[in-house]
Design a protein around this motif. Structure first.
Motif, short mmCIF file in Angstrom:
data_model
loop_
_atom_site.label_atom_id
_atom_site.label_comp_id
_atom_site.label_asym_id
_atom_site.label_seq_id
_atom_site.Cartn_x
_atom_site.Cartn_y
_atom_site.Cartn_z
N PHE A 44 -2.01 3.44 2.59
CA PHE A 44 -2.09 2.84 3.92
C PHE A 44 -1.15 1.65 4.05
O PHE A 44 -0.70 1.08 3.06
N ARG A 45 -0.86 1.30 5.31
CA ARG A 45 -0.13 0.07 5.62
C ARG A 45 -1.02 -0.80 6.48
O ARG A 45 -1.68 -0.33 7.41
N ASP A 92 -1.57 -4.40 8.83
CA ASP A 92 -0.90 -5.47 9.57
C ASP A 92 -1.03 -6.80 8.83
O ASP A 92 -0.06 -7.55 8.72
N SER A 124 -3.22 -8.70 5.36
CA SER A 124 -4.22 -8.74 4.28
C SER A 124 -4.74 -10.16 4.15
O SER A 124 -4.01 -11.13 4.38
N GLN A 145 1.18 -3.48 0.27
CA GLN A 145 1.01 -2.62 1.45
C GLN A 145 0.83 -3.40 2.75
O GLN A 145 0.52 -2.81 3.78
N SER A 146 1.04 -4.70 2.72
CA SER A 146 0.74 -5.55 3.88
C SER A 146 2.00 -6.12 4.51
O SER A 146 2.89 -6.61 3.81
N ALA A 147 2.05 -6.05 5.84
CA ALA A 147 3.16 -6.67 6.57
C ALA A 147 3.05 -8.19 6.53
O ALA A 147 4.06 -8.89 6.59
#
Length: 268
Positions: free
Chosen positions: A178-179, A181, A183, A212-214
């Motif tokens: 997953f990605r 927005d 964390s 995995q976090s923007a």
């Protein structure tokens, strides 16, 4: 005969400085939220004596000084989960309230383990917002009611009852699909080296979360400043926002500024 006067209580035996400092250190290991005034009262000495003891222990790199007291430095252990929930409870709530302001409806969040993350979940659940929250923090997931508008997705893996979360190969593999927005992590230690963790399995999961976090947000109270624990979770370059209760100083502040980390000081 006159009235018998009550016997005065026997004064506490005066401790040698080394013995007194040992007691101070043991007290801080048991209760991270002890203040100078409480230590002075417990050991029956002046607050100035305790300040000198804390300065001595700080010079020996055994405690981290902060306004009003100190916390014992930790490399390979943390207090039990129940104690962490109680320690700095008001501070954790203030940090959580500040963190909630960062999000818009329909955002996808990833919430990591820890007592501060659990406190964040309690406050978020009370607002009943339209968000999607992934988490391996089972204690945090239990905060949301069955009819909540917040969608909660729980990461599988080995359950660690001492930490209230899942971790292991299944957890990191799941996170990698997953990605997010944003964390939100509450690491065990924060120094110029970055965020660190005591439990290796949790560190693996948190590294996967950061990857995995923007946007990565650290929710860390001042008691974690200067602590370097067992495993590195993230370098400061990987962090976008630090939410804390007291502004960092010295080497840590310089490192955060160099890494362009936004610092938010929560108000209680």
């Amino acid at each position: 005969m006159g009235e018998q006067q009550p016997k005065s209580s026997k004064p506490m035996t005066k401790l040698r400085p080394d013995d007194r400092r040992d007691r101070v250190l043991k007290a801080l290991n048991t209760n991270a939220s002890l203040r100078i005034t409480e230590l002075a009262r417990t050991l029956n000495v002046s607050t100035e004596t305790i300040r000198r003891d804390l300065d001595f222990l700080h010079e020996k790199d055994l405690v981290q000084r902060h306004y009003g007291g100190a916390v014992a430095k930790s490399v390979g252990s943390e207090p039990p989960w129940a104690e962490r929930l109680i320690a700095f409870a008001d501070v954790k709530s203030a940090i959580a309230r500040s963190a909630i302001k960062l999000f818009s409806d329909k955002d996808v969040l990833m919430l990591g383990p820890g007592a501060t993350a659990y406190t964040f979940a309690k406050h978020l659940a009370a607002e009943n917002r339209r968000l999607t929250v992934f988490t391996n923090n089972l204690a945090a997931s239990s905060c949301f009611a069955p009819d909540s508008r917040t969608r909660v997705v729980i990461a599988p893996g080995e359950y660690d009852p001492a930490e209230g979360c899942t971790w292991g190969p299944e957890t990191t593999e799941f996170i990698g699909k997953f990605r997010f927005d944003t964390s939100l992590l509450s690491v065990s230690g924060l120094s110029a080296l970055g965020g660190t963790e005591v439990v290796s399995g949790i560190a693996w999961a948190e590294r996967a979360i950061v990857a995995q976090s923007a946007r990565t947000v650290l929710m860390v109270d001042h008691s974690k400043f200067g602590n370097t624990c067992l495993e590195l979770v993230c370098k400061l370059d990987d962090v976008d926002i630090l939410i804390t209760d007291i502004a960092p100083e010295g080497e840590l502040l310089e490192a955060l500024e160099e890494a362009d980390v936004e610092i938010i000081v929560a108000e209680e």
